[in-house]
Design an enzyme around this catalytic site. Sequence first.
Site, PDB file in Angstrom:
ATOM      1  N   LEU A  51      13.134  10.675 -17.431  1.00  0.00           N
ATOM      2  CA  LEU A  51      11.538  10.691 -17.443  1.00  0.00           C
ATOM      3  C   LEU A  51      10.762  11.644 -17.953  1.00  0.00           C
ATOM      4  N   SER A  90      12.001   7.850  -5.372  1.00  0.00           N
ATOM      5  CA  SER A  90      11.115   6.638  -4.725  1.00  0.00           C
ATOM      6  C   SER A  90      11.422   7.174  -3.061  1.00  0.00           C
ATOM      7  N   SER A 111       2.669   1.403  -6.325  1.00  0.00           N
ATOM      8  CA  SER A 111       3.210   1.270  -4.636  1.00  0.00           C
ATOM      9  C   SER A 111       2.015   1.078  -3.724  1.00  0.00           C
ATOM     10  N   GLY A 127      15.086   2.973 -14.801  1.00  0.00           N
ATOM     11  CA  GLY A 127      15.262   2.681 -13.225  1.00  0.00           C
ATOM     12  C   GLY A 127      16.279   1.781 -13.154  1.00  0.00           C
ATOM     13  N   ILE A 128      17.148   1.810 -14.238  1.00  0.00           N
ATOM     14  CA  ILE A 128      17.976   0.546 -14.382  1.00  0.00           C
ATOM     15  C   ILE A 128      19.013   0.736 -13.236  1.00  0.00           C
ATOM     16  N   THR A 129      19.500   1.884 -12.661  1.00  0.00           N
ATOM     17  CA  THR A 129      20.400   1.859 -11.625  1.00  0.00           C
ATOM     18  C   THR A 129      19.819   1.541 -10.142  1.00  0.00           C
ATOM     19  N   LYS A 131       2.140   8.570  -7.300  1.00  0.00           N
ATOM     20  CA  LYS A 131       2.178   7.116  -7.793  1.00  0.00           C
ATOM     21  C   LYS A 131       0.605   6.905  -8.179  1.00  0.00           C
ATOM     22  N   ASP A 146      15.618  -2.469  -7.954  1.00  0.00           N
ATOM     23  CA  ASP A 146      14.848  -3.278  -8.628  1.00  0.00           C
ATOM     24  C   ASP A 146      15.291  -3.162 -10.244  1.00  0.00           C
ATOM     25  N   GLU A 177       2.240   2.535  -1.070  1.00  0.00           N
ATOM     26  CA  GLU A 177       2.070   3.879  -0.382  1.00  0.00           C
ATOM     27  C   GLU A 177       0.770   4.433  -1.052  1.00  0.00           C
ATOM     28  N   TYR A 204       5.014  11.682  -2.557  1.00  0.00           N
ATOM     29  CA  TYR A 204       5.182  10.533  -3.216  1.00  0.00           C
ATOM     30  C   TYR A 204       4.005   9.693  -3.596  1.00  0.00           C
TER      31      TYR A 204
HETATM   32  P1  NAP Z   1      15.288   2.972  -6.484  1.00  0.00           P
HETATM   33  O1  NAP Z   1      16.464   2.148  -6.075  1.00  0.00           O
HETATM   34  O2  NAP Z   1      15.018   4.317  -5.796  1.00  0.00           O
HETATM   35  O3  NAP Z   1      15.415   3.617  -8.060  1.00  0.00           O
HETATM   36  C1  NAP Z   1      14.964   4.615  -8.471  1.00  0.00           C
HETATM   37  C2  NAP Z   1      15.452   4.528 -10.065  1.00  0.00           C
HETATM   38  O4  NAP Z   1      14.660   5.934 -10.671  1.00  0.00           O
HETATM   39  C3  NAP Z   1      16.955   5.046 -10.000  1.00  0.00           C
HETATM   40  O5  NAP Z   1      17.489   4.129 -11.255  1.00  0.00           O
HETATM   41  C4  NAP Z   1      16.749   6.206 -10.615  1.00  0.00           C
HETATM   42  O6  NAP Z   1      18.105   6.680 -11.264  1.00  0.00           O
HETATM   43  C5  NAP Z   1      15.639   6.291 -11.400  1.00  0.00           C
HETATM   44  N1  NAP Z   1      15.324   7.779 -11.697  1.00  0.00           N
HETATM   45  C6  NAP Z   1      15.027   8.891 -10.748  1.00  0.00           C
HETATM   46  N2  NAP Z   1      14.769   9.928 -11.576  1.00  0.00           N
HETATM   47  C7  NAP Z   1      14.769   9.796 -12.823  1.00  0.00           C
HETATM   48  C8  NAP Z   1      14.632  10.493 -13.810  1.00  0.00           C
HETATM   49  N3  NAP Z   1      14.091  11.901 -13.807  1.00  0.00           N
HETATM   50  N4  NAP Z   1      14.445   9.761 -15.072  1.00  0.00           N
HETATM   51  C9  NAP Z   1      15.025   8.746 -15.156  1.00  0.00           C
HETATM   52  N5  NAP Z   1      15.194   8.007 -14.232  1.00  0.00           N
HETATM   53  C10 NAP Z   1      15.160   8.119 -12.834  1.00  0.00           C
HETATM   54  O7  NAP Z   1      13.897   2.247  -6.348  1.00  0.00           O
HETATM   55  P2  NAP Z   1      13.460   0.827  -6.379  1.00  0.00           P
HETATM   56  O8  NAP Z   1      13.458   0.429  -5.058  1.00  0.00           O
HETATM   57  O9  NAP Z   1      14.207   0.005  -7.233  1.00  0.00           O
HETATM   58  O10 NAP Z   1      11.964   0.919  -6.783  1.00  0.00           O
HETATM   59  C11 NAP Z   1      11.600   0.745  -8.109  1.00  0.00           C
HETATM   60  C12 NAP Z   1      10.419   1.311  -8.371  1.00  0.00           C
HETATM   61  O11 NAP Z   1       9.239   0.722  -7.867  1.00  0.00           O
HETATM   62  C13 NAP Z   1      10.075   2.723  -8.124  1.00  0.00           C
HETATM   63  O12 NAP Z   1       9.271   3.449  -9.193  1.00  0.00           O
HETATM   64  C14 NAP Z   1       9.520   2.771  -6.905  1.00  0.00           C
HETATM   65  O13 NAP Z   1       8.952   3.963  -6.628  1.00  0.00           O
HETATM   66  C15 NAP Z   1       8.637   1.522  -7.123  1.00  0.00           C
HETATM   67  N6  NAP Z   1       8.339   1.015  -5.858  1.00  0.00           N
HETATM   68  C16 NAP Z   1       9.251   0.399  -4.928  1.00  0.00           C
HETATM   69  C17 NAP Z   1       9.147  -0.276  -3.908  1.00  0.00           C
HETATM   70  C18 NAP Z   1      10.037  -0.746  -3.097  1.00  0.00           C
HETATM   71  O14 NAP Z   1       9.971  -1.347  -1.843  1.00  0.00           O
HETATM   72  N7  NAP Z   1      11.226  -0.824  -3.457  1.00  0.00           N
HETATM   73  C19 NAP Z   1       7.653  -0.648  -3.507  1.00  0.00           C
HETATM   74  C20 NAP Z   1       6.669  -0.269  -4.536  1.00  0.00           C
HETATM   75  C21 NAP Z   1       6.915   0.727  -5.494  1.00  0.00           C
HETATM   76  P3  NAP Z   1      19.379   7.515 -10.379  1.00  0.00           P
HETATM   77  O15 NAP Z   1      20.281   6.530  -9.857  1.00  0.00           O
HETATM   78  O16 NAP Z   1      19.913   8.102 -11.684  1.00  0.00           O
HETATM   79  O17 NAP Z   1      18.744   8.309  -9.559  1.00  0.00           O
HETATM   80  O1  F7E Z   2      10.134   3.549   5.430  1.00  0.00           O
HETATM   81  C1  F7E Z   2       9.901   4.390   9.213  1.00  0.00           C
HETATM   82  C2  F7E Z   2       9.167   5.550   8.284  1.00  0.00           C
HETATM   83  O2  F7E Z   2      11.673   4.855   3.989  1.00  0.00           O
HETATM   84  C3  F7E Z   2       9.548   2.907   6.154  1.00  0.00           C
HETATM   85  C4  F7E Z   2       9.878   2.990  -0.718  1.00  0.00           C
HETATM   86  O3  F7E Z   2      10.457   2.009  -1.363  1.00  0.00           O
HETATM   87  O4  F7E Z   2       8.347   1.430   0.181  1.00  0.00           O
HETATM   88  C5  F7E Z   2       9.287   2.372   0.520  1.00  0.00           C
HETATM   89  O5  F7E Z   2       8.787   3.478   1.082  1.00  0.00           O
HETATM   90  C6  F7E Z   2       8.941   3.158   7.536  1.00  0.00           C
HETATM   91  C7  F7E Z   2       8.274   4.499   7.541  1.00  0.00           C
HETATM   92  O6  F7E Z   2      10.204   3.132   3.125  1.00  0.00           O
HETATM   93  C8  F7E Z   2      13.545   5.796   9.858  1.00  0.00           C
HETATM   94  O7  F7E Z   2       8.549   6.395   9.143  1.00  0.00           O
HETATM   95  C9  F7E Z   2      11.679   5.111  11.051  1.00  0.00           C
HETATM   96  O8  F7E Z   2       7.252   4.303   8.434  1.00  0.00           O
HETATM   97  O9  F7E Z   2      12.204   2.246   4.712  1.00  0.00           O
HETATM   98  P1  F7E Z   2      11.226   3.665   4.244  1.00  0.00           P
HETATM   99  P2  F7E Z   2       8.638   3.566   2.820  1.00  0.00           P
HETATM  100  O10 F7E Z   2       8.340   5.047   3.240  1.00  0.00           O
HETATM  101  O11 F7E Z   2       7.587   2.411   3.276  1.00  0.00           O
HETATM  102  C10 F7E Z   2       7.115   1.814  -0.479  1.00  0.00           C
HETATM  103  C11 F7E Z   2       6.392   0.452  -0.610  1.00  0.00           C
HETATM  104  C12 F7E Z   2       7.612   2.665  -1.880  1.00  0.00           C
HETATM  105  O12 F7E Z   2       6.919   2.625  -2.846  1.00  0.00           O
HETATM  106  C13 F7E Z   2       8.509   3.627  -1.583  1.00  0.00           C
HETATM  107  O13 F7E Z   2       9.318   3.969  -2.787  1.00  0.00           O
HETATM  108  O14 F7E Z   2      10.247   3.241   8.749  1.00  0.00           O
HETATM  109  N1  F7E Z   2      11.236   4.971   9.624  1.00  0.00           N
HETATM  110  N2  F7E Z   2      12.855   5.843  11.132  1.00  0.00           N
HETATM  111  C14 F7E Z   2      12.369   5.340   9.055  1.00  0.00           C
HETATM  112  N3  F7E Z   2      12.410   5.395   7.659  1.00  0.00           N
HETATM  113  C15 F7E Z   2      13.671   5.961   7.008  1.00  0.00           C
HETATM  114  N4  F7E Z   2      13.746   5.887   5.785  1.00  0.00           N
HETATM  115  N5  F7E Z   2      14.703   6.397   8.018  1.00  0.00           N
HETATM  116  C16 F7E Z   2      14.569   6.356   9.456  1.00  0.00           C
HETATM  117  O15 F7E Z   2      15.339   6.595  10.089  1.00  0.00           O
END
Ligand code: NAP
Ligand code: F7E
Length: 331
Positions: A57, A82, A127, A8-10, A155, A13, A129, A151
Amino acid sequence: MPRALVTGITGQDGLYLAELLLSKNYEVYGLLRGQNNPKRSLVEEVVPDVKLLTGDLTDLSSLMHAFGQAQPDEIYNLGAISFVAYSWENARLTSEVTGQGVLNVLEATRIWCGDDIGKVRFYQASSSEMFGKVQAVPQSETTLLWPRSPYGVAKVFGHYMTINYRESYGMHASSGILFNHESPRRGPEFVTRKISQAVARIALGLQDKITLGNLDAKRDWGFAGDYVEAMWLMLQQEEADDYVVSTGETHSIGEFLDIAFRYVNIDDWTKYVEQDPRFFRPAEVDLLVGDSTKAREKLGWTPKVTFAELPEMMVEADLQEQRVLHRIDGN
Ligand code: NAP
Ligand code: F7E
């Protein structure tokens, strides 16, 4: 020099974690998927010292090959599909990447370690979630999981597989249950970045309004740069464990809108915001707020950026980006 492999380097996080590890003198390897990944140039620009390896993956042999090249001491599994909304439309793919992908990385780790299971430390990006329809407020490591999306379900699988590899094989495998964390690098499909981009464009006269879904959902939002530090700290502990990482505060989408619009001197955002059923989810996670006492006490981790600073940081970065894109003078 310690060596780390980051999947997930791109992603948001992946970039922050790579910066952190490089600042600590790690040799960092990043797993890049696809034969012509459009984000390769972004990684090369932000963290040019990261060595990129190809792999997916869902493909165990590609992971084994990457392990052979990276010879990692630490593995951070951040790769996933994600975006929660997308996971309903692509449930099977999400289960294969976000769920079974974790099993593939664990299995690659186990095979690669051979008789010396202790030679690698593993981090899984779990997560908040997973708490979904929350069974306690606030949510901690012991709160019952009740995922509300494909999702979230995927997780949960990855989370329990990580625990299972720790218990079955004695692997140093930790799971960070991270609550939402954001930054100017957040993907534009997530609500915070969707808002910050739109607010910047509205302020610059490039857009009239923003269309959103449920504005009442509440999230425990922190800054991604702070959260990757917790990931690293988990792998520096003698014992592997699971940790909630959160701020302990919860805020609605409406509150995020308040601060974002106020930053560009708009006090009443209601005339700029529309709601559309398209952006509502089949099952919503209404309220998340984490209890990160364990991470604070055992890891000595604490978030630095406050909720109020987050929308301002993101809107400011988007104002700058939009000005450059549209050649608008900043003065
Ligand atoms: P992100 O920006 O969506 O990055 C996801 C990464 O996964 C991208 O580098 C993507 O690559 C890669 N990926 C997708 N499909 C893949 C595959 N088949 N094989 C290898 N790599 C793949 O997510 P993030 O916000 O940095 O989050 C990092 C991790 O933490 C994720 O696992 C996410 O579910 C988890 N997480 C995030 C949050 C949050 O709030 N940000 C909270 C809790 C947990 P491409 O660019 O090539 O698509
Ligand atoms: O939605 C509401 C939507 O897509 C947050 C991921 O990183 O955090 C993330 O998941 C809230 C939800 O994030 C729009 O219904 C309203 O209640 O920004 P989100 P998420 O679903 O909380 C968790 C921890 C992860 O692990 C995930 O990978 O916002 N909402 N209106 C909307 N959401 C989006 N995207 N777009 C809207 O227009």
